[in-house]
Write a protein that holds these residues in place. Structure first.
Motif, PDB file in Angstrom:
ATOM      1  N   UNK A  35       6.347  -0.916 -73.519  1.00 50.70           N
ATOM      2  CA  UNK A  35       6.343   0.506 -73.901  1.00 50.70           C
ATOM      3  C   UNK A  35       4.955   1.047 -74.235  1.00 50.70           C
ATOM      4  N   UNK A  36       3.987   0.184 -74.525  1.00 49.23           N
ATOM      5  CA  UNK A  36       2.640   0.640 -74.844  1.00 49.23           C
ATOM      6  C   UNK A  36       1.845   1.046 -73.600  1.00 49.23           C
ATOM      7  N   UNK A  37       2.312   0.642 -72.446  1.00 49.10           N
ATOM      8  CA  UNK A  37       1.562   0.924 -71.227  1.00 49.10           C
ATOM      9  C   UNK A  37       1.938   2.272 -70.632  1.00 49.10           C
ATOM     10  N   UNK A  38       0.926   3.013 -70.207  1.00 46.92           N
ATOM     11  CA  UNK A  38       1.132   4.304 -69.551  1.00 46.92           C
ATOM     12  C   UNK A  38       1.468   4.046 -68.079  1.00 46.92           C
ATOM     13  N   UNK A  39       2.657   4.440 -67.617  1.00 48.83           N
ATOM     14  CA  UNK A  39       3.036   4.192 -66.210  1.00 48.83           C
ATOM     15  C   UNK A  39       2.028   4.754 -65.217  1.00 48.83           C
ATOM     16  N   UNK A  40       1.331   5.815 -65.599  1.00 46.54           N
ATOM     17  CA  UNK A  40       0.372   6.433 -64.683  1.00 46.54           C
ATOM     18  C   UNK A  40      -0.844   5.540 -64.433  1.00 46.54           C
ATOM     19  N   UNK A  41      -1.093   4.580 -65.335  1.00 45.91           N
ATOM     20  CA  UNK A  41      -2.257   3.703 -65.174  1.00 45.91           C
ATOM     21  C   UNK A  41      -1.996   2.568 -64.194  1.00 45.91           C
ATOM     22  N   UNK A  42      -0.725   2.225 -63.984  1.00 43.47           N
ATOM     23  CA  UNK A  42      -0.404   1.126 -63.064  1.00 43.47           C
ATOM     24  C   UNK A  42      -0.443   1.650 -61.636  1.00 43.47           C
ATOM     25  N   UNK A  43      -1.340   1.121 -60.844  1.00 42.43           N
ATOM     26  CA  UNK A  43      -1.531   1.639 -59.490  1.00 42.43           C
ATOM     27  C   UNK A  43      -1.709   0.503 -58.488  1.00 42.43           C
TER      28      UNK A  43
END
Length: 453
Positions: free
Chosen positions: A193-201
């Motif tokens: 939950x701490x990770x921003x989905x937009x950062x995973x690319x």
């Protein structure tokens, strides 16, 4: 009179099919059959991306050689590192490290291929391959570790670099690898939950102008559309200019913070080919339509290591290095080996393509069985049905089907095993490309070591 010795080098699709055919068609006691294989399994390579993403366990696609044979074949646990065709001796390094000579009357070379690389700064040190079971296990651990480390980090730059993933190669291996692993990281987000989905690319790049051109324009476009809708950035006409431990530079000038570079940009014939000093075609052994090596008595070559003429296409065309061709070449080569023993004429290899299947994970897939173009669920059914039926043992079929069912019901897991965490992870380390002898070393070994009789 001594029984003829038939030596098959390589436990891949071509080698295993050849041995199975030889066992069925040569009467018991009429010949000695031996198979040189570094591992005790045949790797079902098309499903390797699903191992990397955790849909399948590694054991599921490691098809036991002893289950798939009739126990008449002597399996030599090791790898062929040189062939002296004049002396009719194959030099083998056993899994113990011991180097031995193995005499043969007929040899069938199916050593397969290695990942093709180029002289790109940093590539050898920082790229990871997808050619072996160990590489797939390593990549799975590595990708999950990047999520764990990014989740724990307070440094935004570090977090961004750990959540960028680059796959080079727009063929089947690269496309399926990117698709399956992207699905894994997307499904993992509920546990981070701490990770921003937009950062995973995820980035899929290829120097070619089209993605999987063998599929044709329509299906190729459909596959690309599926990937882009899932957030995978596809860049064509682009490759890697430089690869660093935490930065990748593209040939179009872009610099991308990245700690995961997966290299699947084609294959090259096994280095074993060079030890024969025979004629090659784009690095693969030049062979006749009967899969014999011209000028070398009793030597057959097929699969990824041989440029088998494609008689259907004609001209200078050679068969592509696919499992479909390798399996059928293995059976035809076995028939031709038997024909040479009996003094009968050899048969040419001729085969029409049965179609293509591409599994992009979940409900996404494209397939072209017998010219029929499919996408989505129907294509997925065909793709998985084809792979399931191609597995050679009931144990493997049961494991794969059970894994697929479990994944569909329970979803993915995000556990790092740590089995490969302390192992050097370069292409050279996993694919043993430094293991082969020079032609001169081969001759020295065949002269110095006693030949097994």
């Amino acid at each position: 009179m001594a029984r003829p010795r038939i030596l098959v080098v390589g436990g891949g699709f071509a080698g295993v099919e050849c041995v199975r055919r030889l066992e069925r068609r040569i009467p018991a006691g009429a010949a000695e059959i031996a198979l040189v294989a570094p591992f005790s399994y045949q790797l079902y390579l098309p499903l390797l991306p699903q191992v990397a993403s955790g849909v399948l366990t590694p054991q599921s696609i490691a098809v036991s050689l002893r289950r798939s044979q009739k126990h008449r074949t002597r399996i030599i646990p090791g790898g062929a590192i040189g062939v002296d065709a004049k002396a009719k001796v194959c030099v083998i390094r056993k899994i113990t490290g011991e180097i031995v000579n193995e005499r043969y009357d007929k040899i069938v070379l199916t050593p397969g291929s290695i990942t093709r690389t180029f002289d790109i700064p940093g590539l050898a040190e920082n790229a990871r391959g997808m050619k072996t079971l160990a590489e797939a296990a390593y990549i799975r651990d590595h990708v999950i570790s990047q999520l764990d480390l990014a989740d724990a980090s307070r440094d935004e730059e570090e977090r961004a670099s750990r959540l960028q993933f680059v796959v080079v190669g727009g063929g089947y291996a690269g496309t399926e690898t990117a698709a399956c692993l992207q699905r894994l990281t997307t499904n993992a987000l509920t546990h981070y939950p701490r990770l921003d989905p937009k950062l995973i690319k995820w980035h899929l790049i290829d120097i070619a102008p089209k993605l999987m051109p063998e599929l044709g324009d329509e299906l190729g476009h459909d596959a690309m559309d599926m990937l882009e809708k899932r957030g995978i950035e596809v860049s064509l006409g682009v490759s890697i200019a430089e690869a660093g431990p935490d930065m990748v530079t593209f040939t179009d000038g872009r610099k991308l913070p990245c700690r995961t570079l997966i290299w699947t940009a084609g294959v090259a014939a096994s280095p074993l080919v060079a030890t024969l000093e025979a004629e090659t075609v784009r690095g693969r052994l030049a062979v006749t339509p009967e899969m014999t090596v011209p000028g070398y008595d009793g030597v057959f070559a097929l699969g990824d290591a041989a440029a088998v003429p494609d008689l259907v296409k004609g001209g200078d065309a050679v068969c592509p290095p696919t499992a479909q061709h390798a399996m059928r070449q293995g059976r035809k080569a076995a028939d031709n080996v038997i024909a040479t023993l009996l003094g009968r004429p050899l048969q040419q290899y001729r085969h029409r393509d049965l179609g293509l299947v591409v599994d992009l994970g979940g409900k996404d897939a494209v397939s072209r069985p017998l010219g029929l173009q499919l996408k989505g669920i129907s294509a997925q059914v065909v793709a998985r049905g084809y792979h399931w039926s191609a597995l050679r043992t009931n144990v493997a079929k049961t494991r794969v089907l059970t894994n697929w069912t479990l994944n569909a019901v329970a979803g993915d897991d995000f556990v790092r095993t740590g089995f490969q965490s302390q192992k050097p992870a370069t292409l050279r380390d996993f694919e043993y490309t430094d293991a082969y002898l020079t032609p001169q070393q081969v001759r020295e070994h065949t002269a110095a070591l006693s030949v097994k009789v």
